[in-house]
Design an enzyme around this catalytic site. Structure first.
Site, PDB file in Angstrom:
ATOM      1  CD1 TRP A 224      22.901  -1.339  -0.698  1.00 50.62           C
ATOM      2  CD2 TRP A 224      22.256  -2.769  -2.241  1.00 50.62           C
ATOM      3  NE1 TRP A 224      22.933  -2.294  -0.203  1.00 50.62           N
ATOM      4  CE2 TRP A 224      22.176  -3.352  -1.159  1.00 50.62           C
ATOM      5  CE3 TRP A 224      22.029  -3.287  -3.540  1.00 50.62           C
ATOM      6  CZ2 TRP A 224      22.150  -4.728  -0.735  1.00 50.62           C
ATOM      7  CZ3 TRP A 224      21.460  -4.641  -3.316  1.00 50.62           C
ATOM      8  CH2 TRP A 224      21.677  -5.240  -1.934  1.00 50.62           C
TER       9      TRP A 224
ATOM     10  CE1 TYR B  14      26.641   1.829  -1.708  1.00 47.39           C
ATOM     11  CE2 TYR B  14      28.109   0.045  -2.349  1.00 47.39           C
ATOM     12  CZ  TYR B  14      26.971   0.247  -1.943  1.00 47.39           C
ATOM     13  OH  TYR B  14      25.799  -0.489  -2.290  1.00 47.39           O
TER      14      TYR B  14
ATOM     15  NE  ARG C  83      22.845  -5.974  -8.764  1.00 46.54           N
ATOM     16  CZ  ARG C  83      23.416  -6.011  -7.710  1.00 46.54           C
ATOM     17  NH1 ARG C  83      23.247  -5.112  -6.771  1.00 46.54           N
ATOM     18  NH2 ARG C  83      24.384  -6.784  -7.519  1.00 46.54           N
TER      19      ARG C  83
ATOM     20  CG  HIS D 151      24.029 -10.493  -3.466  1.00 47.65           C
ATOM     21  ND1 HIS D 151      23.755  -9.409  -4.263  1.00 47.65           N
ATOM     22  CD2 HIS D 151      24.459 -10.179  -2.350  1.00 47.65           C
ATOM     23  CE1 HIS D 151      24.141  -8.251  -3.497  1.00 47.65           C
ATOM     24  NE2 HIS D 151      24.479  -8.640  -2.342  1.00 47.65           N
TER      25      HIS D 151
ATOM     26  CG  PHE E 176      23.052   1.070   2.277  1.00 47.25           C
ATOM     27  CD1 PHE E 176      24.010   1.656   1.670  1.00 47.25           C
ATOM     28  CD2 PHE E 176      23.534   0.278   3.404  1.00 47.25           C
ATOM     29  CE1 PHE E 176      25.331   1.512   1.836  1.00 47.25           C
ATOM     30  CE2 PHE E 176      24.719  -0.202   3.702  1.00 47.25           C
ATOM     31  CZ  PHE E 176      25.942   0.875   2.995  1.00 47.25           C
TER      32      PHE E 176
ATOM     33  CD  GLU F  12      25.099  -3.522  -3.944  1.00 48.58           C
ATOM     34  OE1 GLU F  12      25.940  -2.970  -3.209  1.00 48.58           O
ATOM     35  OE2 GLU F  12      25.108  -4.926  -4.268  1.00 48.58           O
TER      36      GLU F  12
ATOM     37  CG  ASN G 284      26.687  -8.656  -5.362  1.00 49.14           C
ATOM     38  OD1 ASN G 284      26.568  -7.532  -6.023  1.00 49.14           O
ATOM     39  ND2 ASN G 284      27.147  -8.551  -4.433  1.00 49.14           N
ATOM     40  CD  GLU G 285      29.928  -5.734  -3.196  1.00 43.50           C
ATOM     41  OE1 GLU G 285      30.443  -6.253  -2.323  1.00 43.50           O
ATOM     42  OE2 GLU G 285      29.750  -4.398  -3.439  1.00 43.50           O
TER      43      GLU G 285
ATOM     44  CD  GLN H 112      22.292  -7.691   1.535  1.00 44.17           C
ATOM     45  OE1 GLN H 112      22.769  -7.878   0.489  1.00 44.17           O
ATOM     46  NE2 GLN H 112      22.540  -6.540   2.261  1.00 44.17           N
TER      47      GLN H 112
END
Ligand code: NOJ
Length: 487
Positions: free
Chosen positions: A434, A326, A98, A142, A450, A391, A187-188, A43
């Protein structure tokens, strides 16, 4: 990512607004609590074809039209602009940053020889951060598996990924571990698996109705292999590097906080099922040694079982839990879906349809109590492990405005809910907004934002501009109060 999940799962968003702690400041948090911000390699970095990097399956997904025709070829050009960005972080007073390492930039063939240019980039970035007093918090994975491994053996679908991930992690520990103390393996892990293998809305874009994939079996296989890969890397760190490097290896998941739609027994049970599938699916094995009972029952033979040896390796393998949170959702028991079980209920999304509704597309509701309850849940269900909020942040349209008041309101409210949780005994160790810059977004490409900093995509130098939120966060971290913005 979140949006795709939302549309499939028909979530109802609730507006539980309102910060509980007024006028709090940095000094109210422990001195060793860190406030940071983050990005991820695909990203942020760009330079997708430069200096020996090979594609990850995120490149492939984006280039096949998966993200509204957008891709991370250039992104925020962090590969070339990291010094400028670290200067901005330093001026803001950011305590930690991060970021993730691109596996295919460091090891272009997925395994084997290192790419000296990739090694140099990450060494430079880490050194630049440390020289500016900013602590690096590094994620190894990620959403960007080297495409070459996807082609060779199906990536996360094969247990072969475990050895390759461990070897990649070892390179990172060996090369950067003298300066990096906080590592996150994946991640996630839960949402990556759902987006990539249930819905096909994120890399590698597999699902039953996609050109390839099986939404009812693959997510459970992938989830299992992720847990094995994580624990292999974490065990290696403990055995070989921890004594000298004194760092920590954790794991990250995405969490929506589910609130029962009514106080009926059924809706309360539905909310717990959402927690068991979303949180427990990954965190129960890491902390308690096995999948939750309801996951085992509903998924049946499609869920891989842990051997005694695997339990031994997976249980206790995470030094901390990273949470991406979130907003809050409602959980509503859905008997018509439940009655399909055993017959038509064949995919994981269906296993989880206990929530209904829709989410606002452009902006998240400010529901800080959900973060408080998530942190309380980590304390009560899992014995209060160290937690990092990896995040949290507000999504707005990328329309060029620097006056991002909704982001400031959101951050102020959510950070105050962290303080509430800490005061109630939570073992939370840090908070990462984030994201630092408006870069390439997982589902929206360059349409949503964001960032604390706006990046002008029409400027060939991709100039960065601080938003109101950058000033507010900096003011909060440095002067210790939130009065710059008071309702
Ligand atoms: C989830 C992911 O970790 C990140 O890549 C994404 O940009 C944000 N959350 C926002 O959608």
């Amino acid at each position: 990512m979140v949006n795709a999940m939302i549309s499939t799962l028909f979530l109802v968003v609730v507006h539980f607004g309102g910060a509980a702690v007024e006028g709090y400041g940095r000094a109210d948090f422990p001195a060793d609590f860190v406030f940071g911000s983050g990005t991820a390699a695909y990203q942020y970095e760009g330079a997708a074809f430069e200096d020996g990097r090979t594609p990850s399956f995120w490149d492939t997904f984006a280039h096949s039209g998966g993200t509204e025709g957008a891709n991370g070829d250039v992104a925020c050009d962090g590969y070339h602009k990291y010094k400028e960005d670290v200067k901005l972080m330093s001026e803001m007073g950011l305590e930690a940053f991060r970021f993730s390492i691109s596996w295919s930039r460091l090891i272009p063939a997925g395994r084997g020889p290192l790419n000296p240019k990739g090694l140099q980039y990450y060494n430079n970035l880490i050194n630049q951060l440390i020289n500016n007093g900013i602590e690096p918090h590094v994620t190894l994975y990620h959403i960007d598996l080297p495409q070459i491994l996807e082609d060779e053996y199906g990536g996360w679908l094969s247990t072969k990924v475990v050895d390759d991930f461990r070897a990649y992690a070892e390179v990172c520990f060996r090369e950067f571990g003298d300066r990096v103390r906080h590592w996150t393996t994946v991640n996630e892990a839960n949402i990556f698996t759902m987006g990539g293998y249930v819905q096909g809305t994120s890399p590698p874009g597999r699902c039953s109705s996609c050109s390839k994939g099986n939404s009812s079996t693959e997510p459970y296989v992938v989830g299992h292999n992720i847990l094995l890969a994580h624990s292999a890397a974490a065990r290696l760190y403990k055995e070989k590097y921890k004594a000298a490097q004194k760092g920590y290896v954790g794991f990250n998941i995405y969490v929506l906080w589910p609130v029962p739609y009514t106080d009926s027994r059924e809706d309360i049970a539905a909310a717990q099922r959402v927690k068991d599938f979303l949180i427990g699916w990954m965190i129960d094995p890491l902390v308690l040694g096995d999948y939750p009972e309801v996951v085992k029952k509903n998924v049946g033979a499609r869920l891989p079982a842990f051997s005694a040896d695997e339990v031994e390796r997976v249980k206790g393998s995470s030094d901390f839990i990273g949470l991406n949170h979130y907003y809050t959702i409602l959980a509503k028991d859905n008997p018509s879906i439940l009655s399909l079980q055993g017959g038509l209920l064949t995919d994981m999304a269906a296993d989880m349809i206990y929530v209904q509704g829709d989410a606002p597309p452009d902006q998240y509701p400010t529901t800080p109590s959900g973060l408080y309850h998530t942190l309380e849940y980590m304390k009560q269900a899992y014995g209060n492990p160290p937690v990092y909020i990896h995040e949290n942040g507000q999504k707005t349209r990328r329309n060029g405005t620097l006056l991002d008041t909704p982001r400031v309101e959101y951050l102020r409210a959510f950070i105050s809910s962290v303080l509430d949780a800490l005061r109630n005994g939570s073992n939370t160790k840090g908070y990462f907004e984030w994201t630092f810059l408006d870069c390439f977004e997982l589902l929206d490409g360059y349409n949503s934002s964001f960032g604390l900093y706006y990046v002008d995509l029409d400027d060939k130098d991709l100039k960065r501009y601080p938003k109101f939120s950058a000033h507010w966060y900096s003011h909060f971290i440095n002067t210790g109060n939130t009065l710059l913005f008071q309702k």
